[in-house]
Design an enzyme around this catalytic site. Structure first.
Site, mmCIF file in Angstrom:
data_model
loop_
_atom_site.group_PDB
_atom_site.id
_atom_site.type_symbol
_atom_site.label_atom_id
_atom_site.label_comp_id
_atom_site.label_asym_id
_atom_site.label_seq_id
_atom_site.Cartn_x
_atom_site.Cartn_y
_atom_site.Cartn_z
ATOM 1 N N LYS A 166 -6.259 -7.189 3.413
ATOM 2 C CA LYS A 166 -5.176 -6.198 3.441
ATOM 3 C C LYS A 166 -3.834 -6.921 3.504
ATOM 4 O O LYS A 166 -3.079 -6.813 4.485
ATOM 5 C CB LYS A 166 -5.386 -5.257 4.636
ATOM 6 C CG LYS A 166 -5.010 -3.823 4.325
ATOM 7 C CD LYS A 166 -5.576 -2.894 5.369
ATOM 8 C CE LYS A 166 -4.890 -1.565 5.420
ATOM 9 N NZ LYS A 166 -4.941 -0.756 4.215
ATOM 10 N N GLU A 193 -10.505 0.270 -7.585
ATOM 11 C CA GLU A 193 -10.255 1.255 -6.526
ATOM 12 C C GLU A 193 -8.967 2.020 -6.772
ATOM 13 O O GLU A 193 -8.185 1.689 -7.662
ATOM 14 C CB GLU A 193 -10.249 0.595 -5.155
ATOM 15 C CG GLU A 193 -9.170 -0.429 -4.935
ATOM 16 C CD GLU A 193 -9.226 -1.014 -3.521
ATOM 17 O OE1 GLU A 193 -9.542 -0.270 -2.585
ATOM 18 O OE2 GLU A 193 -8.944 -2.217 -3.379
ATOM 19 N N ARG A 196 -11.693 -7.510 9.868
ATOM 20 C CA ARG A 196 -11.027 -7.574 8.554
ATOM 21 C C ARG A 196 -9.680 -8.292 8.667
ATOM 22 O O ARG A 196 -9.284 -9.020 7.761
ATOM 23 C CB ARG A 196 -10.866 -6.157 7.988
ATOM 24 C CG ARG A 196 -10.483 -6.143 6.532
ATOM 25 C CD ARG A 196 -10.608 -4.777 5.921
ATOM 26 N NE ARG A 196 -9.685 -3.822 6.508
ATOM 27 C CZ ARG A 196 -9.664 -2.516 6.213
ATOM 28 N NH1 ARG A 196 -10.530 -2.029 5.338
ATOM 29 N NH2 ARG A 196 -8.803 -1.710 6.763
HETATM 30 C C1 LIG Z 1 -6.376 -0.655 -1.176
HETATM 31 C C2 LIG Z 1 -7.153 0.078 -0.155
HETATM 32 N N1 LIG Z 1 -8.458 0.304 -0.368
HETATM 33 C C3 LIG Z 1 -9.209 0.967 0.522
HETATM 34 C C4 LIG Z 1 -8.666 1.440 1.696
HETATM 35 C C5 LIG Z 1 -9.515 2.151 2.693
HETATM 36 O O1 LIG Z 1 -9.850 1.302 3.741
HETATM 37 P P1 LIG Z 1 -10.187 1.858 5.178
HETATM 38 O O2 LIG Z 1 -11.311 2.807 5.012
HETATM 39 O O3 LIG Z 1 -10.590 0.662 5.961
HETATM 40 O O4 LIG Z 1 -8.976 2.502 5.682
HETATM 41 C C6 LIG Z 1 -7.335 1.241 1.951
HETATM 42 C C7 LIG Z 1 -6.756 1.785 3.170
HETATM 43 O O5 LIG Z 1 -6.177 1.385 3.960
HETATM 44 C C8 LIG Z 1 -6.545 0.534 1.022
HETATM 45 O O6 LIG Z 1 -5.255 0.309 1.241
#
Ligand SMILES: Cc1ncc(COP(=O)(O)O)c(C=O)c1O
Length: 399
Positions: free
Chosen positions: A175, A211, A73
């Protein structure tokens, strides 16, 4: 233990330079960094980060959950933001080093906590025009954590905010640090609605569920695991693992668009999925004057429990998610930081304190930048940091 920054032993740092690529990395026994005030990250937000966890297993071993998924990612994020990709092996080795050198900070198995790992890739080089710079850094820091929503054990409340998190062809699927800056106002709006977190709808039609602030939306409808499929949400690694577990348990998984108004009342369970929150039950969602309530987690709780048991070494990891942190790494890593680098100039190079204060203006005006740099280069700091880098090189080569 809550969810905050605690003092730890050290962090790991790699530097990428135009022409030479990634260096061999360093373990730095302090949390500060020296950055140029015009570095790209400060002005243009050129940064992507990751979040993952290491756990103490029931057998006392230390294991990192699914680091290769985070490595992948971060590569996607680097490509989207025109930053150099971090090779997956380098990423995982940096994460292992960061855990190994901070092994003493990993919460014990019985505490139920974890070591949160935060890899960050950013433009440390100078940028004025919006043009790719010549230096990038990867830092991996860690902190021991407990629950993210420590005050909301019965489930959190979420407010649908009148804001867009990310545009359809923007950076929502990576991210990028800037995504979180834009969520700060949304979170404040949610808090003003009396909610713990924000829930976003899509930016184009303002109708489909995207989300939560830092977690994917996961729900159960007619016994199926349902989660939104859109290009503007972050592909949660926790959500992907839970989908695998759901399928493995014979549950139907629907990864599709979810219309808020048409479907929200049909969900029997709703949760937010993420590394930090794991799978947090959502007991209430507010949208304008409407309030929707949901029951406690049942089907989702079974999936969460299996994931947590895999992470804590209590259940067999048939998916190959957990990555062990071998002990030898820790010993060598600790040796590398046994001799801390002095962070201040050695006293021999400094004039007496009082005089230094009186003369500081004079000194600053009379010295050229070149002269100041020379003093620094000649100082013990420079020698020590070179020594330190060499010991790190030796260490990395024997890992
Ligand atoms: C915006 C967002 N969505 C979803 C997630 C969940 O992602 P992950 O399961 O990879 O931590 C995160 C977490 O870090 C996030 O910041």
């Amino acid at each position: 233990l809550g969810f905050g920054i605690e003092p730890v032993n050290a962090h790991v740092r790699y530097t990428w330079k135009k022409g030479s690529g990634w260096d061999r990395g360093q373990i730095i026994p302090e949390p500060n960094i020296n950055l140029h005030i015009n570095s790209g990250v400060l002005h243009y937000g050129l940064a992507v980060f990751e979040g993952l966890k290491a756990f103490e297993g029931v057998d006392g071993s230390h294991n990192i959950c699914n680091p290769y998924a985070n490595a992948k990612r971060m590569k996607d994020g680097a490509r989207r933001l025109m930053m150099p990709e971090v090779p997956e092996e380098l990423f995982v080795s940096a994460v292992k080093d960061a855990v190994a050198v901070n092994r003493t900070c990993i919460p014990s198995y019985s505490s139920g906590g974890a070591l949160y790992i935060r890899p960050l890739l950013f433009a440390s080089g100078v940028m004025l025009p919006l043009k790719i710079t010549d230096e990038f850094s990867l830092v991996v820091s860690v902190t021991p954590v407990g629950d993210y929503f420590s005050s909301s054990t019965n489930g959190v409340t979420a407010g649908v905010v009148d804001l867009d998190r990310c545009a359809p062809r923007g950076t929502g699927h990576v991210k990028a640090a800037g995504n979180y800056a834009s969520d700060m106002y949304g979170l404040e709006m949610a808090r003003k609605m009396g909610c713990d977190t924000s829930l976003y709808l899509d930016a184009k039609e303002n109708a489909y569920i995207e989300e939560f602030s830092v977690a994917n939306f996961v729900g159960v409808k007619d016994g199926c695991y349902v989660t939104p499929k859109t290009d503007s949400v972050l592909p949660s690694i926790t959500n992907n693992m839970l989908m695998d577990l759901a399928k493995d348990a014979g549950m139907k998984v629907e990864h599709r668009a979810i219309h808020f108004e048409n479907e929200i009342e049909q969900f029997t369970e709703i949760a937010g999925s993420g590394t930090a929150v794991v799978l947090s039950p959502v007991r209430e969602i507010k949208k304008g004057s409407r309030v929707y309530q949901f029951g406690s987690l049942k089907l989702l709780d079974a999936l969460k429990k299996r994931l947590v048991r895999i992470q804590r070494g209590e259940a067999i990891d048939t998916f190959g998610w957990m990555e062990k942190v071998p002990y030898g790494v820790a010993e060598r890593a600790r040796k590398a930081i046994e001799k801390p680098i002095p962070t201040r100039m050695p006293p021999t190079l400094l004039p007496p304190k009082k005089k230094m204060f009186e003369n500081s203006k004079k000194l600053q005006n009379s010295m050229s930048f070149r002269e100041k740099s020379k003093i620094f280069e000649n100082s013990k700091i420079f020698e020590n940091s070179k020594k330190f880098q060499n010991s790190r090189k030796a260490r990395v080569s024997c890992l």
